[in-house]
Design a protein around this motif. Structure first.
Motif, PDB file in Angstrom:
ATOM      1  N   LYS A   1      44.645 -33.443  25.488  1.00  0.00           N
ATOM      2  CA  LYS A   1      44.694 -32.184  26.212  1.00  0.00           C
ATOM      3  C   LYS A   1      43.991 -32.263  27.570  1.00  0.00           C
ATOM      4  O   LYS A   1      44.330 -31.542  28.491  1.00  0.00           O
ATOM      5  CB  LYS A   1      44.056 -31.079  25.363  1.00  0.00           C
ATOM      6  N   SER A   2      42.997 -33.090  27.674  1.00  0.00           N
ATOM      7  CA  SER A   2      42.246 -33.201  28.928  1.00  0.00           C
ATOM      8  C   SER A   2      42.507 -34.539  29.604  1.00  0.00           C
ATOM      9  O   SER A   2      42.434 -35.595  28.969  1.00  0.00           O
ATOM     10  CB  SER A   2      40.741 -33.046  28.650  1.00  0.00           C
ATOM     11  N   SER A   3      42.793 -34.478  30.894  1.00  0.00           N
ATOM     12  CA  SER A   3      43.015 -35.712  31.653  1.00  0.00           C
ATOM     13  C   SER A   3      41.742 -36.529  31.785  1.00  0.00           C
ATOM     14  O   SER A   3      41.787 -37.733  32.040  1.00  0.00           O
ATOM     15  CB  SER A   3      43.552 -35.372  33.042  1.00  0.00           C
ATOM     16  N   LEU A   4      40.581 -35.888  31.610  1.00  0.00           N
ATOM     17  CA  LEU A   4      39.317 -36.593  31.734  1.00  0.00           C
ATOM     18  C   LEU A   4      39.072 -37.540  30.568  1.00  0.00           C
ATOM     19  O   LEU A   4      38.294 -38.484  30.685  1.00  0.00           O
ATOM     20  CB  LEU A   4      38.157 -35.583  31.817  1.00  0.00           C
ATOM     21  N   ILE A   5      39.740 -37.277  29.436  1.00  0.00           N
ATOM     22  CA  ILE A   5      39.544 -38.113  28.251  1.00  0.00           C
ATOM     23  C   ILE A   5      40.243 -39.466  28.426  1.00  0.00           C
ATOM     24  O   ILE A   5      39.803 -40.480  27.882  1.00  0.00           O
ATOM     25  CB  ILE A   5      40.077 -37.399  26.989  1.00  0.00           C
ATOM     26  N   VAL A   6      41.338 -39.480  29.186  1.00  0.00           N
ATOM     27  CA  VAL A   6      42.161 -40.689  29.305  1.00  0.00           C
ATOM     28  C   VAL A   6      41.365 -41.889  29.818  1.00  0.00           C
ATOM     29  O   VAL A   6      41.387 -42.951  29.193  1.00  0.00           O
ATOM     30  CB  VAL A   6      43.391 -40.415  30.190  1.00  0.00           C
ATOM     31  N   PRO A   7      40.656 -41.782  30.965  1.00  0.00           N
ATOM     32  CA  PRO A   7      39.899 -42.949  31.412  1.00  0.00           C
ATOM     33  C   PRO A   7      38.769 -43.331  30.469  1.00  0.00           C
ATOM     34  O   PRO A   7      38.419 -44.514  30.365  1.00  0.00           O
ATOM     35  CB  PRO A   7      39.353 -42.519  32.781  1.00  0.00           C
ATOM     36  N   ILE A   8      38.200 -42.337  29.777  1.00  0.00           N
ATOM     37  CA  ILE A   8      37.139 -42.639  28.814  1.00  0.00           C
ATOM     38  C   ILE A   8      37.689 -43.492  27.677  1.00  0.00           C
ATOM     39  O   ILE A   8      37.066 -44.473  27.245  1.00  0.00           O
ATOM     40  CB  ILE A   8      36.515 -41.333  28.272  1.00  0.00           C
ATOM     41  N   VAL A   9      38.888 -43.141  27.199  1.00  0.00           N
ATOM     42  CA  VAL A   9      39.536 -43.939  26.161  1.00  0.00           C
ATOM     43  C   VAL A   9      39.810 -45.351  26.679  1.00  0.00           C
ATOM     44  O   VAL A   9      39.575 -46.346  25.977  1.00  0.00           O
ATOM     45  CB  VAL A   9      40.848 -43.268  25.702  1.00  0.00           C
ATOM     46  N   GLY A  10      40.308 -45.457  27.920  1.00  0.00           N
ATOM     47  CA  GLY A  10      40.585 -46.763  28.502  1.00  0.00           C
ATOM     48  C   GLY A  10      39.329 -47.606  28.640  1.00  0.00           C
ATOM     49  O   GLY A  10      39.336 -48.810  28.347  1.00  0.00           O
ATOM     50  N   ILE A  11      38.234 -46.981  29.067  1.00  0.00           N
ATOM     51  CA  ILE A  11      36.968 -47.705  29.206  1.00  0.00           C
ATOM     52  C   ILE A  11      36.467 -48.168  27.840  1.00  0.00           C
ATOM     53  O   ILE A  11      35.934 -49.285  27.704  1.00  0.00           O
ATOM     54  CB  ILE A  11      35.918 -46.821  29.901  1.00  0.00           C
ATOM     55  N   MET A  12      36.654 -47.335  26.809  1.00  0.00           N
ATOM     56  CA  MET A  12      36.253 -47.727  25.457  1.00  0.00           C
ATOM     57  C   MET A  12      37.073 -48.921  24.973  1.00  0.00           C
ATOM     58  O   MET A  12      36.529 -49.869  24.388  1.00  0.00           O
ATOM     59  CB  MET A  12      36.414 -46.538  24.508  1.00  0.00           C
ATOM     60  N   LEU A  13      38.386 -48.886  25.203  1.00  0.00           N
ATOM     61  CA  LEU A  13      39.234 -50.020  24.819  1.00  0.00           C
ATOM     62  C   LEU A  13      38.814 -51.290  25.568  1.00  0.00           C
ATOM     63  O   LEU A  13      38.752 -52.382  24.991  1.00  0.00           O
ATOM     64  CB  LEU A  13      40.702 -49.697  25.112  1.00  0.00           C
ATOM     65  N   GLY A  14      38.520 -51.125  26.854  1.00  0.00           N
ATOM     66  CA  GLY A  14      38.065 -52.262  27.642  1.00  0.00           C
ATOM     67  C   GLY A  14      36.742 -52.814  27.133  1.00  0.00           C
ATOM     68  O   GLY A  14      36.522 -54.035  27.135  1.00  0.00           O
ATOM     69  N   ALA A  15      35.838 -51.917  26.682  1.00  0.00           N
ATOM     70  CA  ALA A  15      34.554 -52.365  26.155  1.00  0.00           C
ATOM     71  C   ALA A  15      34.729 -53.191  24.883  1.00  0.00           C
ATOM     72  O   ALA A  15      34.024 -54.182  24.672  1.00  0.00           O
ATOM     73  CB  ALA A  15      33.660 -51.158  25.877  1.00  0.00           C
ATOM     74  N   VAL A  16      35.684 -52.779  24.052  1.00  0.00           N
ATOM     75  CA  VAL A  16      35.956 -53.542  22.824  1.00  0.00           C
ATOM     76  C   VAL A  16      36.466 -54.940  23.166  1.00  0.00           C
ATOM     77  O   VAL A  16      36.021 -55.948  22.603  1.00  0.00           O
ATOM     78  CB  VAL A  16      36.971 -52.796  21.941  1.00  0.00           C
ATOM     79  N   VAL A  17      37.412 -55.004  24.097  1.00  0.00           N
ATOM     80  CA  VAL A  17      37.964 -56.299  24.512  1.00  0.00           C
ATOM     81  C   VAL A  17      36.882 -57.148  25.175  1.00  0.00           C
ATOM     82  O   VAL A  17      36.788 -58.364  24.948  1.00  0.00           O
ATOM     83  CB  VAL A  17      39.155 -56.095  25.473  1.00  0.00           C
ATOM     84  N   GLY A  18      36.036 -56.519  25.997  1.00  0.00           N
ATOM     85  CA  GLY A  18      34.950 -57.245  26.641  1.00  0.00           C
ATOM     86  C   GLY A  18      33.960 -57.801  25.631  1.00  0.00           C
ATOM     87  O   GLY A  18      33.457 -58.924  25.785  1.00  0.00           O
TER      88      GLY A  18
END
Length: 328
Positions: free
Chosen positions: A142-159
Motif C-alpha cells: 500500500k505504501s511506496s515507502l515500503i518498496v525500497p525497504i523491502v529491496g534493502i532487506m533482500l540486498g542485506a540477505v544476499v550481502g
C-alpha cells in the motif's frame, strides 16, 4: 507494481537539446578536465608524465563518464518500470546480487578472465532484479515507502550470504574490494569493458518510448499494442548488464541511480527520452565531483568514491522519503 505519480506530466517533453543542456555539457567538461589533472603524480612536470597521463588519467576519466552516466540511467529505467521513485540498483539488492555473482565466479574458477567475472555478475544481477520485480507483482504494497525497504532487506540477505561465502573460502578481500567502489585501480587495459554500458545507453534511448509506456502499467501498455512482459524483460536485462559491468570494473556506486533521476524529474518532469541527456550529465557530474573530493581530501591517499557517494546519497534518500511522507 506501486504507483507513486512517476508518470506525472512532463514539463519539457520533446525538447532534447537546448541552451541549458549545452551549458550543462560545458560544466561537466570543465569537471572532467579538472579530474584529468588532479592527483599526486605530476603529469605535467615529470619525464614520464605524458605516458602516465595516457595510462591512468585518461582511462579513469572515461570510466567516470561511463559509470556515472550508466548507473544514473539504470536507476531511471528501474524507477520507471516499477512506478516507484525510491528504487535503483542499490535499494533493490541488484548490486548485492552482482557482487554475489562475482564472488561465486572467483571461488569456482581459479583466476577467471575479466569477461567471465563480468558474465557472472551480470547473470546474478539479472536473477536478483527479476526476483525483486516478481515480488512487486505478487505482493500488493500500500505504501511506496515500503518498496525500497523491502529491496534493502533482500540486498542485506544476499550481502550476508556473500560475506559468509567469502569467510568460508578465504575470499573476504574480494567482497571488500567490491564494497569499496573506487576508480583507483582503473587504468589502460582494465577499463575497456565499460564501453559495453555505452551500448546499453544507446539501446535505452532507442526503446525509450516503449519503456515509458510500460511504466504506465500492463493494462495501458497492452491497450496500445506494446508487449509489456517483453519490455520488462528487456529493461531488466539492460539494468543487469549495466550493474554487473560497473560492479566488476569499478565496484559499488551507492544511491547514484536514486539521486540523479529524482533531481532531474523534479525539475523537468518524467519524460524518459528528453530526460536521458540530463540524467547522464548529472550522473557524470556527481561521480566526478565525489571522485575529485576523494582524491584531494586526504592527499596523498584516496577515499573510495563509494564512501562519499554513500553519505550524499543516504542524506538525499532520507530527504526524499520525508518529502513523499509529507505529500501523503
Amino acid at each position: 507494481m506501486v504507483s507513486t505519480d512517476i508518470a506525472s506530466p512532463p514539463r519539457n517533453a520533446g525538447r532534447l537539446f537546448d541552451v541549458k543542456l549545452l551549458i550543462g555539457v560545458l560544466v561537466v567538461a570543465v569537471l572532467l578536465v579538472i579530474s584529468l589533472f588532479t592527483g599526486v603524480y605530476d603529469v605535467t612536470g615529470a619525464e614520464d608524465g605524458a605516458q602516465m597521463f595516457q595510462i591512468t588519467r585518461v582511462p579513469r576519466t572515461i570510466a567516470l563518464v561511463l559509470a556515472g552516466a550508466s548507473m544514473a540511467m539504470a536507476g531511471l529505467v528501474m524507477q520507471l518500470l516499477t512506478q516507484n521513485r525510491f528504487v535503483e540498483p542499490t535499494t533493490t539488492g541488484t548490486t548485492e546480487w552482482a557482487g554475489l555473482g562475482l564472488l561465486l565466479v572467483m571461488i569456482l574458477v581459479p583466476q577467471p578472465s575479466l569477461s567471465l567475472r563480468m558474465a557472472g555478475a551480470v547473470l546474478a544481477a539479472f536473477v536478483g532484479t527479476m526476483v525483486f520485480f516478481a515480488f512487486l507483482r505478487r505482493v500488493a504494497l500500500k505504501s511506496s515507502l515500503i518498496v525500497p525497504i523491502v529491496g534493502i532487506m533482500l540486498g542485506a540477505v544476499v550481502g550476508a550470504l556473500s560475506t559468509y561465502l567469502a569467510l568460508a573460502t578465504n575470499s573476504l578481500q574480494i567482497v571488500g574490494v567490491w564494497f569499496a567502489g573506487s576508480f583507483t585501480s582503473v587504468m589502460r587495459g582494465q577499463y575497456e569493458m565499460l564501453w559495453i554500458v555505452a551500448v546499453v545507453g544507446v539501446i535505452v534511448f532507442i526503446v525509450a518510448d516503449r519503456l515509458t509506456i510500460a511504466g504506465l502499467g500492463e493494462e495501458v501498455a497492452t491497450n496500445v499494442g506494446v508487449n509489456y512482459n517483453r519490455i520488462i524483460l528487456l529493461g531488466t536485462v539492460l539494468i543487469a548488464v549495466t550493474t554487473g559491468v560497473v560492479t566488476v570494473v569499478v565496484g559499488n556506486l551507492p544511491f547514484l541511480g536514486l539521486i540523479v533521476p529524482n533531481i532531474v524529474s523534479m525539475v523537468r518532469g518524467d519524460d524518459l527520452r528528453s530526460n536521458l541527456p540530463w540524467v547522464c550529465l548529472l550522473g557524470i557530474a556527481i561521480v566526478t565531483v565525489c571522485d575529485i573530493i576523494g582524491r584531494t581530501i586526504i592527499m596523498p591517499f584516496e577515499v573510495p568514491v563509494s564512501l562519499i557517494l554513500g553519505v550524499v546519497g543516504a542524506v538525499v534518500f532520507v530527504l526524499l522519503l520525508l518529502r513523499q511522507r509529507r505529500r501523503g
